[in-house]
Scaffold this active site. Structure first.
Site, short mmCIF file in Angstrom:
data_model
loop_
_atom_site.label_atom_id
_atom_site.label_comp_id
_atom_site.label_asym_id
_atom_site.label_seq_id
_atom_site.Cartn_x
_atom_site.Cartn_y
_atom_site.Cartn_z
N ASP A 82 -2.41 -0.32 6.89
CA ASP A 82 -1.58 -1.51 6.70
C ASP A 82 -0.18 -1.15 6.22
O ASP A 82 0.07 -0.06 5.71
CB ASP A 82 -2.23 -2.48 5.71
N GLU A 144 -4.50 -1.40 1.58
CA GLU A 144 -4.01 -0.58 0.47
C GLU A 144 -2.85 -1.24 -0.24
O GLU A 144 -2.69 -1.14 -1.46
CB GLU A 144 -3.59 0.81 0.99
#
EC number: 3.5.1.16
Length: 383
Positions: A82, A144
């Protein structure tokens, strides 16, 4: 099969072109499913077994574990899929189009940290995975940038115990073996509203919060005195009061006051220990005003992390790079992967580019990163 793998720059381009933004705000949050599919197909082409793991409690997010080789131990290479959201008005280039200019690769996630997967895939072109003596694992995680839900869930559920792991966050290829954690809380005090002309008929939440802040600042001083880790630039746990709001009018007794604070603990300090210290600090206020003070998490806590400085992983990487390991103040997924095996944070690109408009990775990192990945695979999976 390997000739089906696109060239390095085309892998990079496809990763950047596939949006996978993580955000707490639902309108901005995106699934990483398309990116996981890309990675899964490429690793299958290289002969890896691929498992895609839905991550509970997320908005259609997934982890991917690619594995090859048999037996115990081995090497885990990990990273997150991400990115953070972007400010369109501050970017001068399309964030989802990989652009090369003046020795830099521009795009959202070039440094932090989709690009790491392009480096892994490119390095593996020249590795005969059928000859590995120990397994090689590639982990791609979700979320994350918000909750670290992907790494948390993987660490909680996997039976894998590799010999060691490397997380490819942008460290300018300087190995990182420790960082502080992060805990953020909301302190809420519920008072009793009333007209300011008769203070005895109310309970002023601002006054109670003033008392609570005094105890919190005593805790801050205590943390600084009791805990020390010389390698950090700021060698003690920090405590910050970041946001406060209370009341709605000058002539009303404040009924509610809320304070947001964070603590950045040193490696070795447990989350339970910190929660206990905070609760003990606030106990005098809670005892004097029962039921009026609450403490809630603002974000899932991240513990501090440390890889033992004398571990073989540290020795090998320091020798390969000719550089000593460092400690840093920012957080990564390392505390969760470290529960499985000794872990270093090490990757191309600068952390100074993370979360910045016109994010880029300098092309000077391409050759040494490819060489480093090849070398660590040879050392930990062929020897």
């Amino acid at each position: 099969m390997k000739n089906k793998l696109p060239p390095f720059i085309e892998i990079y381009r496809a990763l950047i072109a596939t949006p996978s933004i993580s955000a707490t705000e639902e309108a901005l949050d995106q699934s990483n499913a398309d990116l996981i599919t890309l990675l899964a197909d490429w690793f299958k082409n290289l002969g890896f077994n691929v498992e895609v793991q839905p991550v509970p409690g997320t908005r259609n997010k997934f982890n991917m574990l690619a594995s090859t080789g048999q037996g115990a131990g081995g090497l885990l290479l990990a990273g997150h899929t991400d990115t953070v959201p972007f400010d369109d008005g501050r970017w001068t280039r399309d964030p989802f189009t990989l652009t090369e200019h003046d020795g830099k690769l521009y795009g959202l996630g070039t440094a932090d940290m989709k690009g790491f997967f392009a480096f892994i895939l490119d390095a593996l072109r020249d590795v005969d995975v059928t000859k590995l003596k120990k397994p090689l694992y590639i982990l791609a995680t979700a979320d994350e940038e918000t909750s670290m839900a992907g790494a948390r869930y993987f660490a909680e559920t996997t039976a894998l115990r590799p010999d060691c792991a490397i997380i490819g966050e942008p460290t300018s290829l300087q190995p990182v073996r420790a960082h502080k954690g992060h805990i953020s809380n909301a302190i809420r005090i519920q008072g009793q509203s009333g007209h300011s002309s008769d203070p005895a008929r109310g309970v002023n939440a601002i006054e109670l919060m003033h008392d609570a802040i005094g105890h919190i600042l005593q805790l801050r001083d205590s943390l600084k005195e009791r805990y020390h880790y010389e390698a950090f630039t700021v060698p003690y746990p920090t405590l910050n009061l970041g946001h406060i709001h209370g009341g709605d009018a000058s002539n009303r007794i404040c009924a509610c006051c809320e304070l947001h604070m964070d603590i950045r603990p040193l490696p070795g300090m447990t989350l339970n220990e910190l929660n206990g210290l905070l609760n003990d600090a606030l106990a005098p206020v809670s005892e004097r005003w029962p039921g009026r003070l609450t403490v809630d998490e603002l974000h899932p806590p991240i513990p501090g992390y440390e890889c033992p400085p004398n571990h073989q992983l540290v020795e090998v990487v320091e020798k390969l790079l000719g550089a000593k390991t460092e400690v840093v103040n920012y957080c990564t997924e390392a505390p969760f992967i470290q529960t499985l095996c000794p872990t270093l944070v090490l990757g191309p690109g600068s952390i100074n580019q993370a979360h910045q408009p016109d994010e880029y990775l300098e092309t000077r990192f391409i050759k040494p990163t490819r060489e480093l990945i090849t070398q660590v695979i040879h050392h930990f999976c062929w020897h």
